[in-house]
Write an enzyme that holds these catalytic residues in place. Structure first.
Site, PDB file in Angstrom:
ATOM      1  N   HIS A  46     -29.592 -28.855  -8.300  1.00 50.04           N
ATOM      2  CA  HIS A  46     -28.048 -29.402  -7.804  1.00 50.04           C
ATOM      3  C   HIS A  46     -27.331 -30.215  -6.478  1.00 50.04           C
ATOM      4  O   HIS A  46     -28.177 -30.049  -5.254  1.00 50.04           O
ATOM      5  CB  HIS A  46     -27.209 -28.244  -7.823  1.00 50.04           C
ATOM      6  CG  HIS A  46     -26.162 -28.238  -7.871  1.00 50.04           C
ATOM      7  ND1 HIS A  46     -25.324 -28.129  -8.156  1.00 50.04           N
ATOM      8  CD2 HIS A  46     -24.860 -28.319  -6.538  1.00 50.04           C
ATOM      9  CE1 HIS A  46     -23.974 -27.729  -8.774  1.00 50.04           C
ATOM     10  NE2 HIS A  46     -23.831 -28.318  -6.709  1.00 50.04           N
ATOM     11  N   HIS A  83     -25.137 -20.333  -1.220  1.00 49.01           N
ATOM     12  CA  HIS A  83     -24.831 -21.035  -0.201  1.00 49.01           C
ATOM     13  C   HIS A  83     -24.197 -20.966   1.699  1.00 49.01           C
ATOM     14  O   HIS A  83     -22.866 -19.565   1.573  1.00 49.01           O
ATOM     15  CB  HIS A  83     -24.444 -22.726  -0.045  1.00 49.01           C
ATOM     16  CG  HIS A  83     -23.412 -23.369  -0.260  1.00 49.01           C
ATOM     17  ND1 HIS A  83     -22.411 -23.044  -0.765  1.00 49.01           N
ATOM     18  CD2 HIS A  83     -22.081 -23.726   0.491  1.00 49.01           C
ATOM     19  CE1 HIS A  83     -21.553 -23.366  -1.458  1.00 49.01           C
ATOM     20  NE2 HIS A  83     -21.408 -24.168   0.111  1.00 49.01           N
ATOM     21  N   GLU A  98     -14.750 -24.335   4.744  1.00 48.43           N
ATOM     22  CA  GLU A  98     -14.654 -24.870   2.687  1.00 48.43           C
ATOM     23  C   GLU A  98     -13.254 -24.150   2.363  1.00 48.43           C
ATOM     24  O   GLU A  98     -12.751 -23.355   1.848  1.00 48.43           O
ATOM     25  CB  GLU A  98     -15.797 -24.597   1.829  1.00 48.43           C
ATOM     26  CG  GLU A  98     -16.762 -25.334   2.357  1.00 48.43           C
ATOM     27  CD  GLU A  98     -18.053 -25.079   1.741  1.00 48.43           C
ATOM     28  OE1 GLU A  98     -17.512 -24.558   0.412  1.00 48.43           O
ATOM     29  OE2 GLU A  98     -19.000 -25.478   1.526  1.00 48.43           O
ATOM     30  N   HIS A 130     -13.857 -20.501   2.558  1.00 48.92           N
ATOM     31  CA  HIS A 130     -14.959 -19.460   2.741  1.00 48.92           C
ATOM     32  C   HIS A 130     -15.170 -20.030   4.228  1.00 48.92           C
ATOM     33  O   HIS A 130     -15.691 -21.596   3.841  1.00 48.92           O
ATOM     34  CB  HIS A 130     -15.772 -19.696   1.739  1.00 48.92           C
ATOM     35  CG  HIS A 130     -15.590 -19.718   0.865  1.00 48.92           C
ATOM     36  ND1 HIS A 130     -15.679 -20.497  -0.926  1.00 48.92           N
ATOM     37  CD2 HIS A 130     -15.433 -18.438   0.060  1.00 48.92           C
ATOM     38  CE1 HIS A 130     -15.561 -20.051  -2.017  1.00 48.92           C
ATOM     39  NE2 HIS A 130     -15.227 -18.561  -1.226  1.00 48.92           N
ATOM     40  N   HIS A 158     -21.306 -17.983  -0.348  1.00 53.42           N
ATOM     41  CA  HIS A 158     -20.493 -17.749  -1.071  1.00 53.42           C
ATOM     42  C   HIS A 158     -21.304 -18.867  -2.186  1.00 53.42           C
ATOM     43  O   HIS A 158     -22.522 -18.647  -1.558  1.00 53.42           O
ATOM     44  CB  HIS A 158     -18.724 -18.451  -0.875  1.00 53.42           C
ATOM     45  CG  HIS A 158     -19.093 -19.731  -0.385  1.00 53.42           C
ATOM     46  ND1 HIS A 158     -19.143 -19.792   1.010  1.00 53.42           N
ATOM     47  CD2 HIS A 158     -18.896 -20.750  -0.759  1.00 53.42           C
ATOM     48  CE1 HIS A 158     -19.975 -21.908   1.344  1.00 53.42           C
ATOM     49  NE2 HIS A 158     -19.212 -22.160   0.541  1.00 53.42           N
TER      50      HIS A 158
END
Length: 441
Positions: A293, A336, A342, A366, A372
């Site tokens: 990813h 992460h 964010e 977050h 999260h």
């Protein structure tokens, strides 16, 4: 007005030239002794005069009356929850926060675009040209004979519900959901609502301007193409003896002045400091075609750089429809902890990292180093799903305001709005211990 009524010039950061009347731009110089058609020349500077050429932003406006013709500014009487300085009145918490969709104004009240701006979170101080703010706007009426400009920073506006018919000094723009627009510091604009109500998000940056991210190894193509950005063309009004109100946001406070003519009387202009819009559907997605990813930075549409090459003031990132083809890979966002804050919003559809509760018109925050990731249901499904090519996010659009500042939350954002989901933390509470070490024989 229909979408075909609006005319634009293509390109990002270009030096544009626009005339509503032929030959209304002076030839050969910016400030002749007498401008064509007896217009006034006025410069709008978006950077210091001595800024390097690559970063120097300014435009020349040729208008029927200079913008200085107005009464003195007076403090605006408002109960608006608009915050630009994030001090001890704000709430500081590392806890993950999610908001349900923010309420639209009731039919009993008339709220225009500026009146409907509420500050959700932010950091810094516009007086020091440092920081940013995240706002929510909701509105149900036009800005009738009222114009607004922001002395504190640039606005990146993300409509979620209802189109915005924006009149600017440079010309009109129609901005619909799944489009964005940027209106820079000092530019006067007014907003009408073709669909009678609107809701969306605003990212305000106090330092710097938004620009396209560097592509590096990606090469010359991909992400947002410069040619897909659209800047309005000159379209002027000529109104005399008509009362207009000018609203200014200055150092976190609102002020009002009066004038007896329209502020939108620019007959011609040229320069590289002008508002623009962009259709998010034109974003060329880059992704892995093998395994793993990739970091969300590959979805960056615009960035506002800081003095450090390592941390931006803000990145505007989207998660558009795209094909997932990675093999032997957990495809949703990974768990992460980030050195950036964010804030996420949802324009339409569903976000692939959450199974429910994250809805269009809502949001989540977050904070720096707060863990999260996908909720328990998403994790379980993605861990067992067949990894065949899959079109992800069809008919959906989510986005992220990412910043290296630590964001404080306003009293409106944590209490008054009444939209904080107090049980958000529970989306991870059922993640079980499935550790299975080898059995010694």
């Amino acid at each position: 007005m229909t979408a075909d009524t609006y005319t634009y010039q293509e390109g990002f950061g270009n030096h544009f030239t626009s005339e509503a009347i032929k030959d209304s731009l002076p030839k050969g110089q910016n400030t002749p002794q007498n401008c064509p058609f007896n217009l006034y020349a006025e410069q709008l500077s978006g950077s210091a005069f001595s800024a390097p050429r690559t970063h120097n932003q300014r435009s020349w406006l040729y208008r029927i009356r200079p913008s200085v013709v107005h009464s003195p500014f007076e403090p605006a009487k408002t109960s608006q929850d608009l915050v630009s300085k994030f001090d001890d009145n704000c709430i500081v918490t590392p806890t993950q926060i999610r908001w349900s969709p923010f309420d639209l104004p009731s039919n009993k009240e008339q709220v225009n675009f500026v009146q409907g701006i509420k500050t959700l979170a932010g950091a810094g101080d516009p007086a020091c040209r440092s920081g940013l703010a995240v706002h929510i706007y909701t509105a149900n009426t036009d800005m009738n004979k009222s114009a607004f400009y922001n002395s504190d920073g640039d606005y990146l506006i993300v409509p979620q519900k209802g189109a915005l018919d924006i009149t600017t000094e440079f010309g009109p723009m129609l901005v619909s959901p799944n489009e964005i627009c940027v209106i820079q510091r000092g530019i006067r604009f007014s907003v009408d609502l073709p669909e009678k109500e609107a809701r969306g998000y605003i990212l305000e940056v106090y330092n710097g301007h938004f620009e396209l991210p560097d592509l590096g190894p990606i090469g010359s193509n991909g992400l947002a193409n410069p040619r897909d950005f659209q800047t309005p063309t000159a379209t002027f009004k000529e109104e005399s003896n008509v009362a207009w109100e000018i609203v200014s946001k200055f150092n976190g406070r609102l002020f009002k002045a009066q004038q007896n003519h329209t502020p939108f009387d620019v007959v011609a202009w040229h320069g590289n400091y002008a508002p623009y819009k962009y259709n998010l559907a034109k974003f060329c997605v880059i992704n892995s075609v093998s395994f793993d990813h990739i970091d969300p930075s590959i979805f960056t549409v615009l960035t506002a750089k800081s003095d450090s090459a390592h941390y931006p003031v803000a990145d505007f990132v989207i998660f558009p429809p795209r094909w997932a083809v990675t093999e032997n890979t957990f495809r949703p966002p990974y768990f992460h902890r980030n050195c950036m804050s964010e804030f996420m919003g949802l324009i339409a559809g569903d976000y692939d990292g959450k199974s429910d509760g994250f809805l269009p018109g809502g949001g989540s925050l977050h904070s720096i180093m707060t863990p999260h990731g996908p909720d328990a249901n998403v994790f379980k499904m993605a861990s067992k799903s067949e990894l065949k090519p899959l079109l992800m996010g069809k008919n959906t659009q989510s986005f992220m305001f990412e910043t290296y500042y630590m964001l404080s939350i306003t009293p409106w954002g944590i209490k008054t709005c009444g939209k904080v989901q107090e049980d958000y933390w529970k989306v991870w509470s059922t993640l079980e211990n499935t550790f299975s070490p080898p059995v010694e024989k």
